[in-house]
Design an enzyme around this catalytic site. Structure first.
Site, PDB file in Angstrom:
ATOM      1  N   LYS A 111       0.823  -1.209   0.000  1.00  0.00           N
ATOM      2  CA  LYS A 111       0.000   0.000   0.000  1.00  0.00           C
ATOM      3  C   LYS A 111       0.862   1.266   0.000  1.00  0.00           C
ATOM      4  O   LYS A 111       0.433   2.318  -0.452  1.00  0.00           O
ATOM      5  CB  LYS A 111      -0.927   0.020   1.218  1.00  0.00           C
ATOM      6  CG  LYS A 111      -1.886  -1.151   1.332  1.00  0.00           C
ATOM      7  CD  LYS A 111      -2.874  -1.200   0.188  1.00  0.00           C
ATOM      8  CE  LYS A 111      -4.041  -2.148   0.441  1.00  0.00           C
ATOM      9  NZ  LYS A 111      -3.665  -3.577   0.437  1.00  0.00           N
TER      10      LYS A 111
HETATM   11  C1  LIG Z   1      -4.328  -4.654  -0.004  1.00  0.00           C
HETATM   12  C2  LIG Z   1      -3.584  -5.919  -0.102  1.00  0.00           C
HETATM   13  C3  LIG Z   1      -3.884  -6.877  -1.079  1.00  0.00           C
HETATM   14  C4  LIG Z   1      -5.027  -6.705  -2.040  1.00  0.00           C
HETATM   15  O1  LIG Z   1      -4.859  -5.656  -2.939  1.00  0.00           O
HETATM   16  P1  LIG Z   1      -6.117  -5.017  -3.681  1.00  0.00           P
HETATM   17  O2  LIG Z   1      -5.580  -3.882  -4.447  1.00  0.00           O
HETATM   18  O3  LIG Z   1      -7.071  -4.595  -2.603  1.00  0.00           O
HETATM   19  O4  LIG Z   1      -6.706  -6.095  -4.529  1.00  0.00           O
HETATM   20  C5  LIG Z   1      -3.100  -8.014  -1.130  1.00  0.00           C
HETATM   21  N1  LIG Z   1      -2.112  -8.232  -0.250  1.00  0.00           N
HETATM   22  C6  LIG Z   1      -1.815  -7.342   0.708  1.00  0.00           C
HETATM   23  C7  LIG Z   1      -0.718  -7.661   1.666  1.00  0.00           C
HETATM   24  C8  LIG Z   1      -2.523  -6.162   0.818  1.00  0.00           C
HETATM   25  O5  LIG Z   1      -2.216  -5.286   1.783  1.00  0.00           O
END
Ligand SMILES: *Cc1c(COP(=O)(O)O)cnc(C)c1O
Length: 492
Positions: A111
């Site tokens: 993120k």
């Molecule tokens: C947010 C997240 C995901 C999923 O990503 P999206 O963009 O919501 O599909 C997968 N793995 C981790 C560790 C995340 O923090």
């Protein structure tokens, strides 16, 4: 100049700066670009700083209202030495795939790739649009978004940030990361409910006009740091182009030859960014969508039926414990040939009966995707096997992706070089990872971080060191019905 319009058609089109400030369209749809730009440079072009170079040119084509100087300032501010890897997103070969490590930012989660830059984009946009209200960032999190958004917005002038997470739906490390967040403008609440409840609660607040009017009278307006914000989505396109540049450098693909991408998917933001990269002309053959036991997307891609009337499971890959993937709406829109009418009708069905079925163009377009899933056992086995065979340590989400990729290989024999989006540091899910590589441990997650490090020698990210020693600064727990009050209370 690209402008943004709603997937549900109701709004007039907006400048990229307006779309970033607003977050979500007034008719509850999501902002999408009116046209998808072509790749503004050739991936085989040589440059000393490929991440920053790609970021600049891609953001420039999606966010044309920013000047070159503004974009450069945003990019330099976001992708700096606070990333623990100089190349920002290292591409590492292990087993039969290339792992694109997206977790070397400030909070050790992927993120950070977008949330380090969003505050810069937002405050620049606010300046340009002469926005005088304070922007309140409202965020529902399944664990990682919350911390990355808090860190990004902490003490950013002109903003407040309020984060809601499911009380029993995040890991101990994730929770502690959020509860110890500093910054006068940061507010964190646990809710009694799961992630979908948190997300639905946040959406409800966004759609509550009376509430918005009350905030406006106090000088505030709401916006979002979730991947519904186009200011988060655009920066995520960058690393797929970057990964391709790296594959070229490594000689793993010839110029113009395709790669596959494998993405552990929750809210569909990350994989949607890969889809945009493909539409821009990046040679991506298949978009492999990996899910955990909550495999609603696997079923959707395989059958065309999206059915959220099913049990919700808490797994050890909590960021994928989601039944309503917001960004899927954007894909439906694009696959339908940019039909706001069709998208709005599908979303109305989803609201009415938690279910819809796609046909025609959308069904056809889904053929670029492959859906697969892995259960908790398989996930843990995959972590163990990758470590044993390759001495490569992955977290639970990345393990889900690798397992699905192995299944894909078996099923299709498609040996196109594959890039796995590696979405979290293994230390963020230290319990599962420690047990999966055979450590016998009943210790808490903080102790398991130490154990795991002792055993593997893999560096612990700064963000996760000494977490249990940090001061707890947030402690609110609210019911789903109390979320709006929690927001107003935070702004007193
Ligand atoms: C947010 C997240 C995901 C999923 O990503 P999206 O963009 O919501 O599909 C997968 N793995 C981790 C560790 C995340 O923090």
């Amino acid at each position: 100049m690209i402008r943004y319009k709603s997937t549900r058609g109701g709004d007039e089109s907006k400048r990229s700066t307006e779309a970033i400030i607003q977050g979500i369209a007034a008719d509850k749809g999501l902002f999408v670009p009116e046209t998808i730009p072509a790749l503004p440079f050739k991936p085989e072009q040589k440059t000393a700083t490929p991440y920053h170079y790609s970021a600049f040119h891609i953001l420039k084509s999606f966010l044309p209202d920013f000047t070159d100087e503004e974009l450069k300032r945003c990019i330099e501010g976001a992708y700096d030495s606070r990333f623990e890897a100089a190349e920002i997103a290292p591409l590492v070969k292990a087993g039969s795939a290339y792992f694109l490590e997206l977790y070397h930012g400030r909070t050790a989660a992927f993120k950070d790739m977008a949330l380090s830059i969003l505050p810069y984009l937002l405050t620049t946009a606010m300046n340009k649009e002469k926005e005088e209200k304070k922007v309140v960032i409202l965020t529902a999190t399944s664990g990682d978004t919350g911390k990355a958004a808090l860190e990004g917005f902490s003490d950013v002038p002109g903003t407040e940030i309020v984060v809601f997470y499911p009380k029993d739906g995040v890991s101990q490390v994730q929770e502690r990361q959020m509860l110890t967040q500093s910054g006068k403008n940061t507010h964190v609440f646990a809710i009694r409910g799961n992630f979908d409840d948190a997300q639905a609660g946040v959406k409800k607040i966004f759609n509550d006009e009376a509430f918005a009017a009350k905030l406006a009278a106090k000088g505030y307006r709401l916006s979002s740091a979730n991947s519904i914000n186009i200011g988060r989505l655009a920066p995520q396109i960058v690393y797929y182009v970057y990964a391709y540049i790296k594959l070229l450098e490594l000689g793993a693909v010839e110029t113009g030859a395709p790669m596959n991408v494998v993405i552990p998917t929750g809210n569909f933001g990350n994989i949607l960014a890969a889809y945009y990269a493909k539409r821009m002309g990046l040679p991506v053959r298949r978009l492999i969508c990996a899910s955990n036991r909550n495999k609603i997307l696997t079923d959707f891609i395989r059958t065309g039926v999206y059915d959220a009337n099913r049990d919700f499971y808490v797994t050890n890959s909590p960021s994928m414990d989601i039944l309503i993937s917001s960004n899927l709406e954007r894909l439906l829109y694009h696959l339908s040939g940019d039909s706001a009418g069709e998208t709005a009708a599908l979303m109305a069905k989803l609201e009415e009966s938690r279910k819809y079925c796609v046909t025609g163009k959308i069904r056809e377009g889904l053929k670029d995707f492959y859906g697969g899933f892995a259960g908790v056992e398989e996930t843990n086995e995959t972590i163990g096997k990758l470590y044993q065979d390759e001495k490569y340590l992955v977290d639970t989400h990345t393990a889900v992706a690798y397992k699905v990729y192995e299944d894909y290989l078996k099923e299709t024999g498609d040996g196109t070089p594959a890039v796995i989006a590696s979405t979290a540091s293994p230390y963020k899910f230290a319990d599962s990872v420690a047990k999966s590589i055979g450590l016998q441990t009943d210790a808490d997650e903080f102790e398991n971080i130490r154990l795991l490090h002792e055993h593997t020698g893999v560096a612990v990210p700064d963000a996760l060191k000494n977490l249990e020693g940090r001061e707890i600064r947030h402690s609110g727990v609210v019911d789903v019905g109390g979320m709006a009050d929690a927001v107003s209370g935070s702004l007193e």
